[in-house]
Design an enzyme around this catalytic site. Sequence first.
Site, PDB file in Angstrom:
ATOM      1  N   CYS A  26       0.700  -1.221  -0.040  1.00  0.00           N
ATOM      2  CA  CYS A  26       0.070   0.104  -0.048  1.00  0.00           C
ATOM      3  C   CYS A  26       0.730   1.260   0.202  1.00  0.00           C
ATOM      4  CB  CYS A  26      -1.079  -0.004   1.254  1.00  0.00           C
ATOM      5  SG  CYS A  26      -1.939  -1.433   1.249  1.00  0.00           S
ATOM      6  N   HIS A  47     -12.372  10.691  -7.538  1.00  0.00           N
ATOM      7  CA  HIS A  47     -11.585  10.706  -8.895  1.00  0.00           C
ATOM      8  C   HIS A  47     -10.501  11.665  -8.570  1.00  0.00           C
ATOM      9  CE1 HIS A  47     -14.721   8.347 -10.560  1.00  0.00           C
ATOM     10  NE2 HIS A  47     -14.007   7.832 -11.647  1.00  0.00           N
ATOM     11  N   GLU A  79     -12.812   0.356   2.868  1.00  0.00           N
ATOM     12  CA  GLU A  79     -11.894   0.243   2.119  1.00  0.00           C
ATOM     13  C   GLU A  79     -11.869  -0.989   1.069  1.00  0.00           C
ATOM     14  OE1 GLU A  79      -7.709   2.019   2.503  1.00  0.00           O
ATOM     15  OE2 GLU A  79      -7.497   0.032   2.608  1.00  0.00           O
TER      16      GLU A  79
HETATM   17  N1  LIG Z   1      -6.107   0.134   9.645  1.00  0.00           N
HETATM   18  C1  LIG Z   1      -5.759   0.341   8.211  1.00  0.00           C
HETATM   19  N2  LIG Z   1      -5.177  -0.653   7.791  1.00  0.00           N
HETATM   20  C2  LIG Z   1      -4.985  -0.463   6.389  1.00  0.00           C
HETATM   21  C3  LIG Z   1      -5.335   0.551   5.556  1.00  0.00           C
HETATM   22  C4  LIG Z   1      -6.137   1.476   6.160  1.00  0.00           C
HETATM   23  O1  LIG Z   1      -6.700   2.524   5.886  1.00  0.00           O
HETATM   24  N3  LIG Z   1      -6.263   1.329   7.806  1.00  0.00           N
HETATM   25  N4  LIG Z   1      -5.134   0.811   4.419  1.00  0.00           N
HETATM   26  C5  LIG Z   1      -4.490  -0.068   3.519  1.00  0.00           C
HETATM   27  C6  LIG Z   1      -4.175   0.077   2.085  1.00  0.00           C
HETATM   28  O2  LIG Z   1      -4.921   0.977   1.864  1.00  0.00           O
HETATM   29  C7  LIG Z   1      -4.435  -1.049   1.464  1.00  0.00           C
HETATM   30  O3  LIG Z   1      -4.545  -0.760  -0.207  1.00  0.00           O
HETATM   31  C8  LIG Z   1      -5.253  -2.041   1.678  1.00  0.00           C
HETATM   32  O4  LIG Z   1      -4.795  -3.417   1.481  1.00  0.00           O
HETATM   33  P1  LIG Z   1      -5.199  -4.565   2.016  1.00  0.00           P
HETATM   34  O5  LIG Z   1      -5.580  -4.766   3.196  1.00  0.00           O
HETATM   35  O6  LIG Z   1      -4.038  -5.550   1.691  1.00  0.00           O
HETATM   36  O7  LIG Z   1      -6.276  -5.027   1.008  1.00  0.00           O
HETATM   37  P2  LIG Z   1      -6.636  -5.594  -0.277  1.00  0.00           P
HETATM   38  O8  LIG Z   1      -8.090  -5.017  -0.653  1.00  0.00           O
HETATM   39  O9  LIG Z   1      -5.492  -5.303  -1.334  1.00  0.00           O
HETATM   40  O10 LIG Z   1      -6.839  -7.020  -0.104  1.00  0.00           O
HETATM   41  P3  LIG Z   1      -6.201  -8.255   0.191  1.00  0.00           P
HETATM   42  O11 LIG Z   1      -6.602  -9.373  -0.852  1.00  0.00           O
HETATM   43  O12 LIG Z   1      -6.326  -8.858   1.444  1.00  0.00           O
HETATM   44  O13 LIG Z   1      -4.607  -8.226  -0.127  1.00  0.00           O
HETATM   45  C9  LIG Z   1      -3.691  -1.110   4.413  1.00  0.00           C
HETATM   46  N5  LIG Z   1      -4.114  -1.429   5.654  1.00  0.00           N
HETATM   47 ZN   LIG Z   2      -5.264   1.531  -0.225  1.00  0.00          ZN
END
Ligand SMILES: Nc1nc2c(c(=O)[nH]1)N=C([C@H](O)[C@H](O)COP(=O)(O)OP(=O)(O)OP(=O)(O)O)CN2
Ligand SMILES: [Zn+2]
Length: 127
Positions: free
Chosen positions: A23, A67, A113
């Site tokens: 991320c 966007h 998210e």
């Molecule tokens: N407490 C938080 N943890 C995380 C946040 C957040 O906003 N608050 N954000 C992220 C990242 O934005 C990331 O893009 C999310 O990634 P992930 O958790 O890996 O999710 P995915 O949709 O990519 O799903 P997976 O298939 O599980 O990889 C990270 N953490």
């Molecule tokens: Zn993200």
Amino acid sequence: MYRLTIIERFAAAHRLFNYQGKCARLHGHTWTVEVSVEGKKLNSCGMLIDFGELKKMTSTVIKELDHSYLNDLHPFNKLDNNPTAENLAKYIYHQLKTLLPSNLTLAEVRVWESPDACASYREDTGP
Ligand SMILES: Nc1nc2c(c(=O)[nH]1)N=C([C@H](O)[C@H](O)COP(=O)(O)OP(=O)(O)OP(=O)(O)O)CN2
Ligand SMILES: [Zn+2]
């Protein structure tokens, strides 16, 4: 006490600074924003507020984010205020609070998210 909840969505790009993992790289999400308001008194139509009105107010706030590259926008353009779900929920909460009629309390803003991860923000009303 009545509680209403509406959902709006926006799509944007972001990256997380000071984060070890994928991320940290530029990527995007469609965030789901869940807004809950509370109040005691219904109008003559039996509504706390029309869902449509609440959705419009929420949309006024999140259209600024839609966007966009969130890291370029105030207040997420500071390295210590990453556009995480937590910080987005807090930001949306405070913007939306200024738009709500006085008979409503903003109970909580929840930002999803992905379908299985969300953060919420509400004001601490405890002692
Ligand atoms: N407490 C938080 N943890 C995380 C946040 C957040 O906003 N608050 N954000 C992220 C990242 O934005 C990331 O893009 C999310 O990634 P992930 O958790 O890996 O999710 P995915 O949709 O990519 O799903 P997976 O298939 O599980 O990889 C990270 N953490
Ligand atoms: Zn993200």
